[in-house]
Write a protein that holds these residues in place. Sequence first.
Motif, PDB file in Angstrom:
ATOM      1  N   ARG A  52      -8.690  14.495  12.622  1.00 20.26           N
ATOM      2  CA  ARG A  52     -10.136  14.525  12.759  1.00 20.26           C
ATOM      3  C   ARG A  52     -10.815  13.668  11.694  1.00 20.26           C
ATOM      4  NH1 ARG A  52     -11.962  20.464  10.305  1.00 20.26           N
ATOM      5  NH2 ARG A  52     -11.233  20.082   8.180  1.00 20.26           N
ATOM      6  N   ILE A  53     -12.102  13.452  11.889  1.00 20.15           N
ATOM      7  CA  ILE A  53     -12.924  12.800  10.880  1.00 20.15           C
ATOM      8  C   ILE A  53     -13.199  13.823   9.782  1.00 20.15           C
ATOM      9  CG2 ILE A  53     -15.112  11.641  10.434  1.00 20.15           C
ATOM     10  CD1 ILE A  53     -15.211  10.933  13.418  1.00 20.15           C
ATOM     11  N   PRO A  54     -13.001  13.487   8.515  1.00 19.28           N
ATOM     12  CA  PRO A  54     -13.221  14.473   7.449  1.00 19.28           C
ATOM     13  C   PRO A  54     -14.626  15.051   7.480  1.00 19.28           C
ATOM     14  CG  PRO A  54     -12.123  12.519   6.578  1.00 19.28           C
ATOM     15  CD  PRO A  54     -12.558  12.187   7.978  1.00 19.28           C
ATOM     16  N   LEU A  55     -14.720  16.320   7.114  1.00 20.13           N
ATOM     17  CA  LEU A  55     -16.018  16.955   7.006  1.00 20.13           C
ATOM     18  C   LEU A  55     -16.802  16.368   5.839  1.00 20.13           C
ATOM     19  CD1 LEU A  55     -14.945  20.671   7.564  1.00 20.13           C
ATOM     20  CD2 LEU A  55     -16.350  19.287   9.104  1.00 20.13           C
ATOM     21  N   VAL A  56     -18.102  16.401   5.942  1.00 18.22           N
ATOM     22  CA  VAL A  56     -18.966  15.908   4.870  1.00 18.22           C
ATOM     23  C   VAL A  56     -18.725  16.728   3.609  1.00 18.22           C
ATOM     24  CG1 VAL A  56     -21.359  15.719   4.124  1.00 18.22           C
ATOM     25  CG2 VAL A  56     -20.728  15.051   6.430  1.00 18.22           C
ATOM     26  N   GLN A  57     -18.604  16.047   2.478  1.00 15.35           N
ATOM     27  CA  GLN A  57     -18.353  16.740   1.220  1.00 15.35           C
ATOM     28  C   GLN A  57     -19.562  16.726   0.289  1.00 15.35           C
ATOM     29  OE1 GLN A  57     -14.560  14.388   0.598  1.00 15.35           O
ATOM     30  NE2 GLN A  57     -13.887  16.359  -0.124  1.00 15.35           N
ATOM     31  N   VAL A  58     -20.479  15.807   0.497  1.00 18.30           N
ATOM     32  CA  VAL A  58     -21.656  15.705  -0.372  1.00 18.30           C
ATOM     33  C   VAL A  58     -22.911  15.700   0.489  1.00 18.30           C
ATOM     34  CG1 VAL A  58     -22.844  14.365  -2.140  1.00 18.30           C
ATOM     35  CG2 VAL A  58     -20.340  14.384  -2.075  1.00 18.30           C
ATOM     36  N   SER A  59     -23.797  16.627   0.239  1.00 16.10           N
ATOM     37  CA  SER A  59     -25.071  16.701   0.941  1.00 16.10           C
ATOM     38  C   SER A  59     -26.176  16.328  -0.032  1.00 16.10           C
ATOM     39  CB  SER A  59     -25.282  18.118   1.485  1.00 16.10           C
ATOM     40  OG  SER A  59     -26.509  18.219   2.175  1.00 16.10           O
ATOM     41  N   ILE A 106     -14.654   5.937  16.002  1.00 11.21           N
ATOM     42  CA  ILE A 106     -15.277   7.009  15.213  1.00 11.21           C
ATOM     43  C   ILE A 106     -16.609   6.578  14.625  1.00 11.21           C
ATOM     44  CG2 ILE A 106     -13.026   8.009  14.680  1.00 11.21           C
ATOM     45  CD1 ILE A 106     -13.188   6.823  11.911  1.00 11.21           C
ATOM     46  N   GLY A 107     -16.872   5.275  14.631  1.00  9.84           N
ATOM     47  CA  GLY A 107     -18.165   4.796  14.158  1.00  9.84           C
ATOM     48  C   GLY A 107     -19.233   4.830  15.235  1.00  9.84           C
ATOM     49  N   GLY A 108     -18.837   5.179  16.466  1.00 13.75           N
ATOM     50  CA  GLY A 108     -19.776   5.218  17.577  1.00 13.75           C
ATOM     51  C   GLY A 108     -20.566   6.515  17.626  1.00 13.75           C
ATOM     52  N   PRO A 109     -21.483   6.608  18.576  1.00 13.44           N
ATOM     53  CA  PRO A 109     -22.384   7.767  18.654  1.00 13.44           C
ATOM     54  C   PRO A 109     -21.718   9.058  19.113  1.00 13.44           C
ATOM     55  CG  PRO A 109     -22.718   6.303  20.537  1.00 13.44           C
ATOM     56  CD  PRO A 109     -21.781   5.598  19.618  1.00 13.44           C
ATOM     57  N   ASP A 110     -20.513   8.978  19.661  1.00 13.55           N
ATOM     58  CA  ASP A 110     -19.868  10.171  20.207  1.00 13.55           C
ATOM     59  C   ASP A 110     -19.055  10.950  19.179  1.00 13.55           C
ATOM     60  OD1 ASP A 110     -20.901   9.592  22.698  1.00 13.55           O
ATOM     61  OD2 ASP A 110     -19.173   8.366  23.272  1.00 13.55           O
ATOM     62  N   TYR A 111     -18.939  10.426  17.959  1.00 19.77           N
ATOM     63  CA  TYR A 111     -18.108  11.077  16.950  1.00 19.77           C
ATOM     64  C   TYR A 111     -18.895  11.304  15.665  1.00 19.77           C
ATOM     65  CZ  TYR A 111     -13.929  10.409  19.786  1.00 19.77           C
ATOM     66  OH  TYR A 111     -13.001  10.467  20.795  1.00 19.77           O
ATOM     67  N   GLY A 112     -18.581  12.408  15.012  1.00 14.33           N
ATOM     68  CA  GLY A 112     -19.203  12.734  13.741  1.00 14.33           C
ATOM     69  C   GLY A 112     -18.227  13.499  12.869  1.00 14.33           C
ATOM     70  N   PRO A 113     -18.624  13.843  11.631  1.00 17.10           N
ATOM     71  CA  PRO A 113     -17.740  14.578  10.721  1.00 17.10           C
ATOM     72  C   PRO A 113     -17.200  15.856  11.359  1.00 17.10           C
ATOM     73  CG  PRO A 113     -19.697  13.815   9.566  1.00 17.10           C
ATOM     74  CD  PRO A 113     -19.931  13.539  11.022  1.00 17.10           C
ATOM     75  N   GLY A 114     -15.889  16.063  11.234  1.00 12.47           N
ATOM     76  CA  GLY A 114     -15.246  17.251  11.777  1.00 12.47           C
ATOM     77  C   GLY A 114     -14.714  17.086  13.184  1.00 12.47           C
ATOM     78  N   GLU A 116      -4.431   7.727   4.771  1.00 11.17           N
ATOM     79  CA  GLU A 116      -4.258   7.342   3.371  1.00 11.17           C
ATOM     80  C   GLU A 116      -5.571   6.879   2.747  1.00 11.17           C
ATOM     81  OE1 GLU A 116      -1.278   4.340   3.416  1.00 11.17           O
ATOM     82  OE2 GLU A 116       0.350   5.706   3.955  1.00 11.17           O
ATOM     83  N   ARG A 117      -6.435   6.278   3.568  1.00 15.74           N
ATOM     84  CA  ARG A 117      -7.727   5.782   3.077  1.00 15.74           C
ATOM     85  C   ARG A 117      -8.830   6.827   3.192  1.00 15.74           C
ATOM     86  NH1 ARG A 117      -8.098   0.619   6.790  1.00 15.74           N
ATOM     87  NH2 ARG A 117     -10.303   0.827   6.257  1.00 15.74           N
ATOM     88  N   ASN A 118      -8.448   8.052   3.570  1.00 13.45           N
ATOM     89  CA  ASN A 118      -9.391   9.173   3.695  1.00 13.45           C
ATOM     90  C   ASN A 118     -10.443   8.958   4.777  1.00 13.45           C
ATOM     91  OD1 ASN A 118      -8.229  10.658   1.461  1.00 13.45           O
ATOM     92  ND2 ASN A 118      -9.245   9.192   0.092  1.00 13.45           N
ATOM     93  N   VAL A 119     -10.168   8.049   5.707  1.00  7.78           N
ATOM     94  CA  VAL A 119     -11.076   7.848   6.836  1.00  7.78           C
ATOM     95  C   VAL A 119     -10.832   8.933   7.884  1.00  7.78           C
ATOM     96  CG1 VAL A 119     -11.746   6.272   8.693  1.00  7.78           C
ATOM     97  CG2 VAL A 119     -11.231   5.375   6.419  1.00  7.78           C
TER      98      VAL A 119
END
Length: 257
Positions: free
Chosen positions: A82-89, A32-40, A69-72
């Motif tokens: 899924r990867i959590p959506l961005v919460q702070v812009s 998920i840290g790679g270029p193919d994945y993003g929030p959501g 559990e770690r909210n990752v």
Amino acid sequence: MTDDAETQGMPKPLKRVKPIYVEVQDYLLDLIGGPDYGPGDRIPSERTLAETLGINRMTIRKAIDRLVERNVLERNGTSGTRIPLVQVSRPIDATASLGITRIIRNAGGEPGSKLLHFAEEAATESVAQRLEVPPGTELIMARRLRSVNDEAFCIETSYLPMQRVPGLTAEDLLSGQSLYELLRQRYGIEISIRDREISVGTATEREAQALALAPGSPTLVLRIVARDGDGRPVEYMRSVNHPHHVIFRSSGPSRRP
């Protein structure tokens, strides 16, 4: 025959290695840290991961559970994990003067702040350069853990010249009051511009624990020099942000009619 003699020729005990589920966690963090994945974005299903890695689904599930559990990661009953959506812009425009508390409230979130450390210390050469003061100048240092809806998203460390904020104490920040509001109300200092720098960092053990990240995980580092109406630096702040909960945005050029 001594115990040493008795054990000669026997294989040495195997060194302890990471549990398999931890190795799966590391794999998922890299994925998920790679270029193919993003929030959501959804990650592969447990079945797909089990087939890809050759590991049983119970172990895959345990690894995912720990990351949830770690909210990752987050689970959704209808759309998988899924990867959590961005919460702070956060704005990156140099002229934007809103503090993080107002940014979160304006977006409909509930801001939180926990004071982690407060101290008086001498300015190092690098901090002094940012604040345009001589090295060794007495400073106030405050480190706060910021959260939105009870979820930590950044650690902010602020440095202020002590002569600009006489009498500032830890108690002033314990309630989560906005530092910029405090500067305005008590010291008559209006922040008019903030110089910003954004870079990628690596989470220390302490930062990782506070932000529910794996040690060594990438972070988004924001550095700000806040200036008063005369252009004099008032605060140098370094903010370490969770890469999945924060996004930096620019409002872009203004449109003319």
